[in-house]
Design an enzyme around this catalytic site. Structure first.
Site, PDB file in Angstrom:
ATOM      1  N   ASP A 157       0.996 -11.465   0.459  1.00 41.67           N
ATOM      2  CA  ASP A 157       2.008 -10.228   0.283  1.00 41.67           C
ATOM      3  C   ASP A 157       3.255 -10.894   0.849  1.00 41.67           C
ATOM      4  O   ASP A 157       3.360 -11.599   1.732  1.00 41.67           O
ATOM      5  CB  ASP A 157       1.238  -9.243   1.249  1.00 41.67           C
ATOM      6  CG  ASP A 157       1.922  -7.606   0.562  1.00 41.67           C
ATOM      7  OD1 ASP A 157       2.985  -7.821   0.124  1.00 41.67           O
ATOM      8  OD2 ASP A 157       1.792  -6.627   1.142  1.00 41.67           O
TER       9      ASP A 157
HETATM   10  C1  BGC Z   1       3.819  -5.030  -0.913  1.00 43.85           C
HETATM   11  C2  BGC Z   1       3.190  -5.377  -2.046  1.00 43.85           C
HETATM   12  C3  BGC Z   1       4.220  -5.758  -3.127  1.00 43.85           C
HETATM   13  C4  BGC Z   1       5.128  -6.856  -2.792  1.00 43.85           C
HETATM   14  C5  BGC Z   1       6.231  -7.012  -3.587  1.00 43.85           C
HETATM   15  C6  BGC Z   1       4.990  -5.675  -0.556  1.00 43.85           C
HETATM   16  O1  BGC Z   1       5.871  -5.060   0.463  1.00 43.85           O
HETATM   17  O2  BGC Z   1       2.930  -4.738  -0.065  1.00 43.85           O
HETATM   18  O3  BGC Z   1       2.238  -4.586  -2.684  1.00 43.85           O
HETATM   19  O4  BGC Z   1       3.501  -6.476  -4.191  1.00 43.85           O
HETATM   20  O5  BGC Z   1       5.748  -6.161  -1.348  1.00 43.85           O
HETATM   21  O6  BGC Z   1       7.043  -6.189  -3.876  1.00 43.85           O
END
Ligand code: BGC
Length: 729
Positions: A262
């Site tokens: 993530d």
């Molecule tokens: C979120 C993810 C997301 C990623 C990219 C993160 O803060 O938890 O679900 O895919 O950002 O935007």
């Protein structure tokens, strides 16, 4: 002459080059041959380059060898708008508007796996057309608390429902050559302290409640990439957690794809390198280097990792395994010649959006059969509520979408009923913001309410269209809800409107359960999750009876927040104390708790009404004993009303005298059937041993115990329509 000779030579060289297409570029070769061939041609540095971001949403390929990069994007309800290469700012492109599909909770509420396949196909076509290889989603974290700001991105509170519904989504998306990135693995069940909270959960609860949907996505869905989550498990961030990623995911479940951190979830080179992370994305600066100067080579799996490899501190086999997994992903997606071209905003995509929305809407109350509405009966229809006009595809965090067009409920109502429809906003929630709440001027709130109450006196029907939105602390990433009630004074407003006009129907949007203190004062209640671009159309088609509602709740609506099981244990159980959270309710989460402990919910898991009625016949078993094979449970379902409709028949199973405590019953299968008026169909469920097991805290494994079991055929978790018992040898 000389020129001719040179041309002939060039031609010959070309021909021999053709004859020697390297194996990694040759589609007819098996995937593993291509991957190993590519790997054998790469330098250490090139392998390292595959393992971390080169922009906000891409990771590099190997340009020298013609191996393409991976283009990723959020996910999961449509393709996010283009951002600048190196910042979180919108790139302001003019060709990146998309269809917003309904939220995943809405998909779960359809209980219709065929629609999951329709969803996966349509959304991945949009990703393909936008040039994306990896869709960041879907998510199957469990709705442990209705306060979790991200539940709308997930599939409810039951691991079987979520797992069963997500498999067709993944298969059909990946059949188009677009990888799903399953998130957030694992235990990302709250947004408060999401980067730092350490989740303490016992082994049994982990395996029975929080992992099965992920396991189904990996083993049955064959998902190509997985996004490990932010929180910690056993004191280690999930993004670099050896037991979780190398142990459970890769070794135990046989996952052969790439894990993609993530964004900003990686914190340590050694742990990331040895803990099973394959691609590092979105890393924050280390605090010493300014954002602007922090480069992609500063990532944990970049130069720092390369140094450890060069020094022999981490073996080359670790690097090769990661590169192999990334290459597999590249060959499956960006270099897959079968990958579809896709399309954007096609009729088929709007149609998919509409169908999923219509089937996910849940009818929760229909006093005096007031619904479907006969609009001819009413002269002055007043629509009250901000969500009648607000775009709910905005806000929410990373799932926010830039859409070509969203149909609002008010627009769809006015299109059909024109001058009969009046509107009053009634309350205000402010702008959609990710990290703060807009203070709403109390004077404005008073004025909006007074207007609505005044107009209510003239109306003969009120449609209240409110609920939650995707503001910070509503349904939004990075924050949880502050309480279990609808915000912005909606509860009081509904009650005051109902006191003026008894013909009032409440329609809500939102990704979570909430309190309904006004339920006895309103005639009808319809919950619509988030419906994406076709929100207004889907809702109005249910209200006017064009569509007979058939959604059922994928979460329990408790009467009060205190009735949820985690609430018994205070702050330690949620949201945690000193960044430690303890899942003290264990396996008794969601309906498993309400059912077993006999706590009456407002609306149980699996509940939803129809404009017709269904009768369940007697449950019949093909045998009263189960040894190794299976037994078949059959039940006749009849549509006893006068319009066609769909019913989801749910099979729950419970064990009479287990040696370790178990819920009275758990969902093990379901089937949605469509029936014409008067029509009867037989639904059959196969019961085998895998549906009877529990994860033993004593033996640390799944066990099936001999003894008596009950199969319950249900219309919801609290509505048992048939029961049959059998023995397991
Ligand atoms: C979120 C993810 C997301 C990623 C990219 C993160 O803060 O938890 O679900 O895919 O950002 O935007």
């Amino acid at each position: 002459m000389k020129r001719l000779k040179m041309m002939a030579m060039a031609l010959m060289m070309g021909a021999s080059a053709l004859a020697q297409v390297p194996a990694y570029l040759d589609d007819s070769q098996p995937l593993e041959v291509r991957v190993q061939d590519a790997l054998s041609r790469m330098t250490t540095h090139e392998k390292i380059q595959l393992l971390h971001a080169q922009s906000k949403f891409t990771s590099a390929g190997v340009p020298r060898l013609g191996i393409r990069q991976l283009n990723m994007d959020d996910g999961p309800h449509g393709v996010r708008e283009e951002l600048e290469w190196n910042t979180w700012k919108p790139a302001r492109w003019t060709n990146d508007s998309v269809v917003a599909f309904p939220s995943l909770t809405c998909l779960a509420a359809t209980w219709n796996p065929e629609l999951s396949a329709v969803y996966g196909n349509a959304v991945s076509e949009e990703f393909a057309f936008r040039g994306k290889d990896v869709m960041l989603g879907p998510g199957v974290n469990m709705a442990r608390t209705p306060l979790n700001g991200r539940n709308f991105e997930y599939m409810g509170e039951d691991p079987y429902l979520a797992g069963h519904m997500i498999v067709p989504y993944i298969r059909s998306a990946q059949a188009n050559g677009v990888a799903c990135c399953l998130k957030h693995f694992a235990l990302n069940n709250q947004e408060i302290d999401r980067f730092a909270v350490n989740v303490n959960v016992d082994e049994r609860t982990l395996h029975e409640i929080y992992l099965p949907a992920f396991k189904a996505a990996v083993q049955e869905g064959g998902v190509w990439t997985v996004m490990p989550s932010y929180p910690l498990w056993n004191g280690i961030h999930c993004c670099q957690n050896d037991s979780l990623l190398n142990g459970i995911l890769k070794r135990d479940w046989g996952f052969d794809g790439a894990t993609i951190s993530d964004w900003g979830g990686t914190t340590d080179t050694w742990q990331a390198a040895t803990g099973g992370l394959d691609i590092e994305m979105g890393t924050f600066t280390d605090g010493k280097v300014k954002e602007a100067e922090f480069g992609y080579d500063d990532y944990y799996l970049a130069d720092k990792f390369e140094k450890l490899i060069d020094e022999g501190k981490i073996p080359m086999s670790v690097l090769d395994d990661k590169a192999t997994r990334v290459l597999r992903t590249i060959f499956r997606t960006s270099m897959n010649r079968q990958k579809v071209i896709g399309s954007l905003c096609s009729e088929a995509h709007y149609d998919a959006c509409l169908r999923i929305g219509e089937e996910g809407i849940v009818l929760l109350k229909n006093a005096e059969d007031m619904l479907p509405l006969d609009f001819n009966r009413y002269e002055r229809i007043l629509v009250v509520g901000e969500n009648a006009v607000r775009s709910l595809t905005k806000g929410g965090g990373s799932s926010e979408l830039k859409t070509l067009h969203d149909w609002s409920p008010l627009e769809s109502l006015q299109k059909r009923f024109g001058a009969k429809i009046d509107y009053a906003q009634g309350y205000s929630s402010g702008r959609a913001m990710y990290d703060k709440v807009d203070p709403v001027d109390p004077a404005l709130s008073r004025q909006l309410k007074a207007e609505a109450l005044e107009k209510a006196r003239q109306a003969d029907l009120i449609l209240f269209i409110g609920g939650m939105n995707k503001n910070c602390r509503q349904d939004c990433e990075n924050s949880d809800r502050e309480n279990y009630h609808l915000s912005f004074g909606q509860d009081e407003l509904i009650q005051e409107l109902a006191a003026i006009q008894k013909n009032i129907i409440v329609c809500t949007f939102g990704g979570n359960a909430f309190a309904t203190p006004w339920i006895d004062e309103v005639k009808g209640f319809v919950h619509a999750w988030y419906l994406g671009s076709m929100a207004g159309e889907a809702l109005v088609r249910v209200l006017d009876g064009t569509v007979n509602p058939s959604g059922k709740l994928p979460v329990t609506f408790a009467r009060r927040l205190e009735d949820y099981p985690f609430m018994e244990y205070g702050a330690e159980a949620y949201p945690g104390v000193n960044k430690q959270v303890y899942y003290k309710e264990g396996i008794f989460m969601g309906y498993r708790h309400f059912d077993t402990r006999k706590v009456k919910p407002q609306f149980p898991f699996g509940y939803g009404l129809s404009y017709t009625t269904f009768e369940y016949g007697k449950s019949r078993l093909s045998s009263k004993t189960l040894s190794d094979g299976k037994i078949v449970l059959s039940v006749d379902i009849t549509n006893t009303g006068n319009r066609a409709g769909k019913e989801t028949v749910q099979l729950y199973i419970g064990q009479r005298k287990p040696s370790e405590v178990r819920p009275v019953k758990e969902l093990k299968a379901f089937e949605k059937v469509e029936l014409q008026p008067g029509e009867t169909r037989t639904v059959e469920f196969s019961i085998d041993r895998s549906m009877l097991s529990f994860f033993s805290a004593k033996s640390h494994d799944w066990v099936v115990e001999p003894g008596r079991f009950d199969a319950y055929v249900c219309a919801s978790s609290a509505d048992v329509r048939g029961q049959a018992d059998f023995r397991v040898e």
